[in-house]
Design a protein around this motif. Structure first.
Motif, PDB file in Angstrom:
ATOM      1  N   HIS A 119     -35.028-134.940  54.428  1.00  0.00           N
ATOM      2  CA  HIS A 119     -33.583-135.103  54.178  1.00  0.00           C
ATOM      3  C   HIS A 119     -33.294-136.174  53.253  1.00  0.00           C
ATOM      4  O   HIS A 119     -32.483-135.969  52.354  1.00  0.00           O
ATOM      5  CB  HIS A 119     -33.159-135.583  55.620  1.00  0.00           C
ATOM      6  N   ARG A 120     -34.124-137.308  53.166  1.00  0.00           N
ATOM      7  CA  ARG A 120     -33.666-138.190  52.545  1.00  0.00           C
ATOM      8  C   ARG A 120     -33.977-138.029  51.084  1.00  0.00           C
ATOM      9  O   ARG A 120     -33.388-138.462  50.233  1.00  0.00           O
ATOM     10  CB  ARG A 120     -34.425-139.562  53.009  1.00  0.00           C
ATOM     11  N   ARG A 154     -36.738-136.231  58.822  1.00  0.00           N
ATOM     12  CA  ARG A 154     -35.800-137.673  58.076  1.00  0.00           C
ATOM     13  C   ARG A 154     -36.409-137.795  56.696  1.00  0.00           C
ATOM     14  O   ARG A 154     -35.364-137.869  55.948  1.00  0.00           O
ATOM     15  CB  ARG A 154     -36.128-138.668  59.077  1.00  0.00           C
ATOM     16  N   VAL A 155     -37.548-137.574  56.285  1.00  0.00           N
ATOM     17  CA  VAL A 155     -38.136-137.980  54.914  1.00  0.00           C
ATOM     18  C   VAL A 155     -37.589-136.774  54.196  1.00  0.00           C
ATOM     19  O   VAL A 155     -37.096-136.951  52.873  1.00  0.00           O
ATOM     20  CB  VAL A 155     -39.612-138.171  54.868  1.00  0.00           C
ATOM     21  N   HIS A 189     -41.893-143.279  50.221  1.00  0.00           N
ATOM     22  CA  HIS A 189     -41.024-142.493  51.121  1.00  0.00           C
ATOM     23  C   HIS A 189     -41.276-143.043  52.532  1.00  0.00           C
ATOM     24  O   HIS A 189     -40.645-142.985  53.281  1.00  0.00           O
ATOM     25  CB  HIS A 189     -40.981-140.933  51.046  1.00  0.00           C
TER      26      HIS A 189
END
Length: 665
Positions: free
Chosen positions: A118-119, A115-116, A352
């Protein structure tokens, strides 16, 4: 022209990323034999504690060469308690390899990391490791990746003999129709022209050549639209050559103008053998040279030495150019996250991951070692700013911020082994905050009882949105006092708000200065300064906490505890037992997804309950339950507000405060 790829290796703990790092170094010819995590002989886990526990605690950087590409490889921790260490590494990456075990599959930390990634827009390859282990199920894990990590995963090969020591990886030829169809199915989701060509609707009538698909794969991987999945075994070397080829073919190399303005970031700080501070820096632009003077974190520093990563070692260099990673000496005040030179506009945001939501008091086993403990923790804070050291001079106590119990165990071992200070911890408690409830104001006038200070200060406080921070505003004329007095007021109020009415920090508030006044410098006829008749910055520093405490008491605060968002995946037949466990943990399930033979529950749980929940989950789910959690927000505590011992002279107790601070009654 030589190119540089700053590459991160990330994974859930025990997925095999450190072994993969060893295998990459061995295949590249940097080391003669692959080190063993179990035997404590790995190249990157250099800390004695890492080798003893078999886990990565500190990020390590090591380099090797692939053709014309220099790869600076960052091996990061896998345990969630060391997520802050991973965060620092992400700031310098051009690409990443996310390692997933072919036996355990997609695990809790794997999902957090993806998820990180991607972000932050970091191009990522997925490497399914341990295909040679008994129980390996690469096809099922590929389905998990598509289901739980990203639907844009595309396999670049298949495993022959999975689950056996002789497992090998085969990449189908580019002309294989099945492979082309599988690749095109993913790539055409993000490219309408490619889709038209694949369907024969573009009028060209020549279909899509394999070379065009390969180019599209590299382009979409760099743009974080797709994630190639490779298979292999770091232990045997199967599939590692294919992974190394994919690194240079699919991941983008470092950009940056070596002749541009100097701009870099400090992502790691440690101490050298002689106690000197070593700052690990990624350069984004320009070229840094020995003896250069430049701003670092707001203060000027002079570079006295540079070492760059090269073929598994760091060697002395006279310069560090854009795209490279190096170790600098001379930056005596550097801290993690500091800009070197000009701040880089394209740098990743500072945080993050979630901040720590727990804290614990740490005490030396030998009370005579208290000063040594303070010095050791101060040094560890340089290396890890999220340790969050808090000193209570009144009770002579030190406390640290934590992510979890494993981090606490490692911190205790580090203090004993590296600093010779055995310690014990008190019970871990949630790290709460206080929110301002309403508006409150107060003022005290110079030379008017009960004000013993030569200063007039009036302050009004009101709530601010979450994440706003402390906003200091002037409701008086800027020229009504010397600038140093305003600076003293602002510094004192920010320090005071670190401890609210119940001892917890007040992170968000708007404070307006409503009254100001001072006595100008007074001298006798013979020219000597009369301190008893002249206001100083100290008067404002000492009066401000009293005024602010009164205003805050009138406004009121509410103590809010940290709450984590959780996801727990459990077998379908264990759902009832897990729901009962969540209820006992005061968790609130908000959503349930049904997946074939499992259920995925998501919701909110108090941070104070997470450790017990994680310990008890295996027992009610036959060891198959998977929990992933992260700090989400603070919410008001139910019941009596928990009190936190203050570390100051407590301006809420006016009499006691004045006994410690007043210089004249």
């Amino acid at each position: 022209m030589a190119r540089t790829l700053n590459l991160g290796i990330l994974a859930h703990v025990d997925a095999g990323k450190t072994t993969l790092t060893e295998r990459l170094l061995h295949t590249a010819g940097v080391i003669d034999e692959v080190g063993s995590v179990d035997h404590g002989t790995t190249h990157t886990d250099t800390l004695a504690l890492e080798r003893r526990r078999g886990i990565t605690i500190r990020s390590a950087v090591v380099s090797f060469t692939l053709g014309d590409v220099t790869v600076n490889l960052v091996d990061t921790p896998g345990h969630s308690d060391f997520i802050a260490e991973v965060e620092r590494a992400l700031a310098v990456l051009d690409g990443a390899v996310l390692v997933v075990s072919a036996v355990e599959g997609v695990q809790a930390q794997t999902r957090v990391l993806m998820r990180v990634l991607h972000r932050l827009g970091i191009p990522t390859l997925v490497f399914v490791n341990k295909v040679d282990r008994a129980g390996a199920r690469p096809e099922a894990v590929l389905a998990q990746i598509a289901d739980r990590l990203t639907p844009d995963a595309v396999a670049l090969g298949e495993v022959i003999g999975a689950g056996t020591r002789g497992a090998r990886v085969e990449r189908a030829p580019d002309t294989d129709p099945v492979t082309l169809d599988r690749l095109a199915e993913v790539l055409t989701r993000h490219d309408d022209r490619l889709l038209a060509a694949w369907l024969g609707d573009d009028g060209a009538g020549d279909g899509v050549a394999p070379a065009r698909l390969r180019a599209a794969l590299a382009e979409q991987t760099a743009a974080v639209r797709v994630h190639p999945v490779l298979f292999g075994s770091a232990a045997t070397g199967a599939g590692v050559a294919e992974l190394m080829a994919a690194l240079t073919a699919l991941l983008p190399t470092a950009a940056g103008d070596a002749d541009g303005p100097v701009s870099g970031t400090v992502f790691k700080v440690e101490r050298g053998p002689a106690g000197e501070r070593l700052a690990w820096v990624r350069m984004f632009s320009g070229t840094l040279r020995v003896r250069d003077r430049l701003p670092v974190g707001g203060a000027e520093a002079r570079v006295t030495g540079i070492r760059v990563c090269e073929d598994g070692d760091d060697v002395v260099s006279q310069a560090l150019a854009a795209g490279r990673v190096g170790v600098l000496t001379g930056l005596t005040g550097a801290r993690v996250g500091d800009a070197v030179g000009m701040p880089w506009a394209g740098a990743a945001p500072a945080h993050h991951f979630s901040p720590p939501s727990l804290e614990a008091v740490v005490e030396p086993c030998d009370p005579r070692r208290r000063a040594a403990l303070h010095a050791a923790l101060t040094e560890l804070c340089e290396q890890d700013p999220m340790v969050g050291l808090r000193q209570d001079d009144v009770r002579r106590e030190l406390s640290v911020s934590l992510y979890g119990e494993v981090q606490k165990e490692v911190l205790a071992a580090t203090l004993a082994d590296d600093y010779g200070v055995p310690v014990g911890f008190r019970e871990t408690t949630p790290l709460c905050v206080e929110r301002v409830l309403g508006a409150g104001a107060a003022f005290e006038l110079i030379d008017v009882d009960p004000n013993p200070f030569l200063a007039t200060v009036g302050l009004a406080i009101e709530p601010a949105p979450v994440g706003h921070g402390v906003d200091f505003r002037l409701g008086v004329e800027l020229g009504s006092m010397p600038p140093a007095f305003f600076t003293a007021v602002e510094g004192a109020l920010r320090e005071t708000l670190l401890q609210g009415l119940h001892g917890w920090a007040v992170p968000d508030a708007v404070v307006t200065m409503t009254h100001s006044g001072y006595w100008a410098r007074q001298s006798h006829a013979h020219g000597t300064f009369d301190a008893s008749m002249s206001s100083t910055a100290g008067d404002f520093r000492l009066l401000t906490p009293l005024v602010l405490a009164t205003a805050l008491r009138r406004a009121g605060t509410v103590v809010c505890e940290p709450v984590h968002r959780f996801e727990v995946e459990v077998p379908a037949d264990a759902l009832g037992a897990v729901l009962a466990l969540l209820s006992r943990a005061q968790a609130v399930p908000l959503e349930t997804q049904v997946r074939r033979t499992a259920h995925l529950l998501s919701g909110l749980v108090p941070a104070a309950r997470v450790h017990a929940l994680r310990q008890q989950l295996p027992g009610v789910s036959r060891g198959e339950g998977v929990l992933v959690d992260a700090f989400d927000h603070h919410e008001p505590v139910r019941g009596p507000a928990p009190e936190r011992a203050r570390t100051d002279h407590n301006p809420l107790d006016r009499k006691g405060y004045l006994l410690h601070t007043v210089r004249r009654q």
